[in-house]
Design a protein around this motif. Structure first.
Motif, mmCIF file in Angstrom:
data_model
loop_
_atom_site.group_PDB
_atom_site.id
_atom_site.type_symbol
_atom_site.label_atom_id
_atom_site.label_comp_id
_atom_site.label_asym_id
_atom_site.label_seq_id
_atom_site.Cartn_x
_atom_site.Cartn_y
_atom_site.Cartn_z
ATOM 1 N N TYR A 1 0.827 -1.216 0.000
ATOM 2 C CA TYR A 1 0.000 0.000 0.000
ATOM 3 C C TYR A 1 0.859 1.264 0.000
ATOM 4 C CZ TYR A 1 -3.316 3.528 1.702
ATOM 5 O OH TYR A 1 -4.077 4.652 1.844
ATOM 6 N N PHE B 1 3.021 1.807 -6.731
ATOM 7 C CA PHE B 1 1.771 1.049 -6.813
ATOM 8 C C PHE B 1 0.624 2.001 -7.115
ATOM 9 C CE2 PHE B 1 3.605 -2.835 -5.508
ATOM 10 C CZ PHE B 1 2.629 -3.830 -5.611
ATOM 11 N N SER B 2 -0.029 1.791 -8.254
ATOM 12 C CA SER B 2 -1.131 2.678 -8.628
ATOM 13 C C SER B 2 -2.430 2.291 -7.924
ATOM 14 C CB SER B 2 -1.337 2.649 -10.144
ATOM 15 O OG SER B 2 -1.561 1.325 -10.591
ATOM 16 N N THR B 3 -2.588 1.004 -7.603
ATOM 17 C CA THR B 3 -3.774 0.537 -6.886
ATOM 18 C C THR B 3 -3.432 0.442 -5.413
ATOM 19 O OG1 THR B 3 -4.495 -0.736 -8.805
ATOM 20 C CG2 THR B 3 -5.499 -1.292 -6.687
ATOM 21 N N LYS B 4 -4.049 1.276 -4.613
ATOM 22 C CA LYS B 4 -3.718 1.351 -3.199
ATOM 23 C C LYS B 4 -4.616 0.425 -2.386
ATOM 24 C CE LYS B 4 -0.407 4.373 -3.429
ATOM 25 N NZ LYS B 4 0.982 3.984 -3.089
ATOM 26 N N VAL B 5 -4.116 -0.796 -2.176
ATOM 27 C CA VAL B 5 -4.807 -1.796 -1.367
ATOM 28 C C VAL B 5 -3.806 -2.341 -0.358
ATOM 29 C CG1 VAL B 5 -5.992 -4.020 -1.367
ATOM 30 C CG2 VAL B 5 -6.355 -2.424 -3.253
ATOM 31 N N GLU C 1 4.429 -6.661 -13.769
ATOM 32 C CA GLU C 1 3.214 -5.849 -13.736
ATOM 33 C C GLU C 1 3.428 -4.541 -12.990
ATOM 34 O OE1 GLU C 1 -1.509 -6.178 -12.414
ATOM 35 O OE2 GLU C 1 -0.163 -7.861 -12.090
ATOM 36 N N GLN C 2 4.288 -4.575 -11.975
ATOM 37 C CA GLN C 2 4.544 -3.371 -11.182
ATOM 38 C C GLN C 2 5.717 -2.552 -11.705
ATOM 39 O OE1 GLN C 2 2.351 -2.398 -9.169
ATOM 40 N NE2 GLN C 2 1.203 -4.312 -9.123
ATOM 41 N N ARG D 1 -18.268 -3.713 -6.857
ATOM 42 C CA ARG D 1 -16.851 -3.513 -6.489
ATOM 43 C C ARG D 1 -16.214 -4.817 -6.001
ATOM 44 N NH1 ARG D 1 -16.478 -0.592 -1.061
ATOM 45 N NH2 ARG D 1 -17.157 -2.690 -0.475
ATOM 46 N N LEU E 1 -13.345 -7.479 -7.903
ATOM 47 C CA LEU E 1 -12.037 -7.402 -7.259
ATOM 48 C C LEU E 1 -11.566 -8.791 -6.826
ATOM 49 C CD1 LEU E 1 -9.629 -5.886 -6.106
ATOM 50 C CD2 LEU E 1 -10.976 -5.449 -4.027
ATOM 51 N N GLY F 1 -3.803 -10.952 -9.703
ATOM 52 C CA GLY F 1 -3.170 -10.501 -8.464
ATOM 53 C C GLY F 1 -1.869 -11.216 -8.166
#
Length: 329
Positions: free
Chosen positions: A110, A115-119, A143-144, A230, A234, A242
C-alpha cells in the motif's frame, strides 16, 4: 550504493520474483514456475474472517513459506531477520548490501510509491538492491514495473505496517552451497510434499476441502457484499491478475509440472501436468462468472461458479492423488 546484475525479468508473482532475483545474483538461474513448485507453493484458502469486508480466495501457501521451502530443497543458506525497531531494520538491510548481497523484504505494498492501486496487502515481497539519499532501488513483478524505485520513507512505512499477513520488518538474504543438490531429487520431494499437504488440510478452509467450501459459500456472495459491483470483480481480479500468473496459480503449477517432466522420469508427472492443464482454464471461468455476477447482479452466475468449484475440488483431489505417487529415486 547499487549492486549490479540483480533482476528477474517477466516475474509474475512477488515472492518468486524476489527469490529469483536473489538466486540469479548467486548464479542460480531457475524459472519462476520451478521456484514456485520447488517451494511447494500450490494451495487453496477460503478466508472470511469477521474483520474482513469480503471473502478472499487464495491459491498458494502462506507468505515466506515458498522461500523457506526452496532454501531447504536446494540447501541454500537463508538468513532471516525481523525486528520492531525501524533503525535496526534499516541497518540489517544496509549491512547485507555493503557485503554485496541483495535483500528480500516482506512489506505492505500500500505504501510503495509506484503502486497505482492502493490496497493494503502485508504479504508482498520485493528485492532491494541499492539506495541513495532519498530512494530505494527495488525489483518487483513485471506488472509493477520490474526495476522500480520508492522513497526511503515510503519503504519504511511499508515494512513497519501492522495487520493481516504483515511481518516485523522482515528481511532476508540467500547464499548458494558449494554444490547444489541434484534437481531431479528436489523436484520429486517437492511434488510429493505439496500433494500431501493439499490432500490433508488441517481445517476445512484449506486444500481440496477449502475449494468445496468455496463452492457452498460463493452462491451467497451477492448478499454478503455491501457493494457487489466492487467486491466481486475485485475478488475475481485477484484470482487472475493478483500476482498469481493466472488461474489462481494453477497455470504456474501446470508449467512447473511440464518442466519437471523433462527432468524426472516418472509417469505420474506428465499425467499430473495433463490434469492441471485441464484444471487451469476452469479457474479462469470461475473468475469470469464471479466478475459478471458483480457487474450484473445475476445470481445464476454464482450458481455456475459454484458448480465449477465443486468440480474443481474433485479434479484437484484426483490430480494431487496422482502426484502423491511421485517418489524419491
Amino acid at each position: 550504493m547499487l549492486i549490479e546484475n540483480v533482476a528477474f525479468p517477466g516475474g509474475r508473482h512477488c515472492e518468486t520474483t524476489t527469490l529469483g532475483a536473489l538466486l540469479r545474483h548467486e548464479g542460480v538461474g531457475l524459472s519462476e514456475p520451478m521456484l514456485f513448485g520447488l517451494g511447494e507453493g500450490l494451495g487453496f484458502v477460503y478466508w472470511d474472517a469477521r474483520n474482513m469486508a469480503f471473502p478472499f480466495l487464495g491459491g498458494r501457501t502462506r507468505p515466506a513459506t515458498i522461500t523457506r521451502t526452496v532454501a531447504d530443497r536446494l540447501n541454500l543458506t537463508l538468513h532471516v531477520q525481523e525486528t520492531t525497531s525501524p533503525g535496526r531494520a534499516w541497518r540489517n538491510v544496509t549491512t547485507a548490501l555493503a557485503a554485496g548481497r541483495p535483500v528480500g523484504l516482506q512489506l505492505d505494498c500500500y505504501h510503495l510509491d509506484y503502486f497505482s492501486t492502493k490496497v493494503h496487502f502485508g504479504g508482498h515481497f520485493v528485492a532491494l538492491y541499492g539506495y541513495d539519499d532519498s530512494q530505494a532501488h527495488l525489483v518487483d513483478t513485471a506488472e509493477q514495473g520490474g526495476t522500480v524505485t520508492t522513497t526511503l520513507a515510503s519503504l519504511a512505512r511499508a515494512r513497519g505496517e501492522r495487520g493481516p499477513m504483515t511481518a516485523r520488518n522482515l528481511s532476508y538474504t540467500v547464499a548458494r552451497p558449494t554444490e547444489l543438490p541434484e534437481l531431479g531429487d528436489a523436484v520429486r520431494a517437492a511434488i510429493q510434499g505439496n500433494a500431501h499437504a493439499f490432500l490433508n488440510p488441517p481445517i476445512a478452509n484449506l486444500g481440496h476441502r477449502g475449494i468445496a467450501k468455496a463452492a457452498r459459500q460463493v452462491t451467497r456472495w451477492l448478499d454478503r457484499s455491501t457493494d457487489p459491483a466492487r467486491d466481486l470483480p475485485l475478488a475475481a481480479a485477484l484470482m487472475e491478475r493478483g500476482g498469481t500468473g493466472g488461474a489462481l496459480f494453477r497455470a504456474m503449477y501446470r508449467d512447473f509440472l511440464a518442466e519437471c517432466a523433462t527432468i524426472v522420469d516418472d509417469d505420474n508427472i506428465p499425467l499430473g501436468h495433463r490434469l492441471y492443464a485441464d484444471i487451469a482454464p476452469l479457474w479462469t471461468e470461475v473468475a469470469r462468472h464471479i466478475t459478471e455476477a458483480g457487474q450484473t447482479g445475476d445470481p445464476d452466475r454464482l450458481i455456475r461458479a459454484s458448480a465449477l468449484l465443486d468440480d474443481l475440488a474433485a479434479r484437484e483431489h484426483q490430480a494431487m492423488q496422482v502426484l502423491s505417487g511421485v517418489r524419491p529415486r
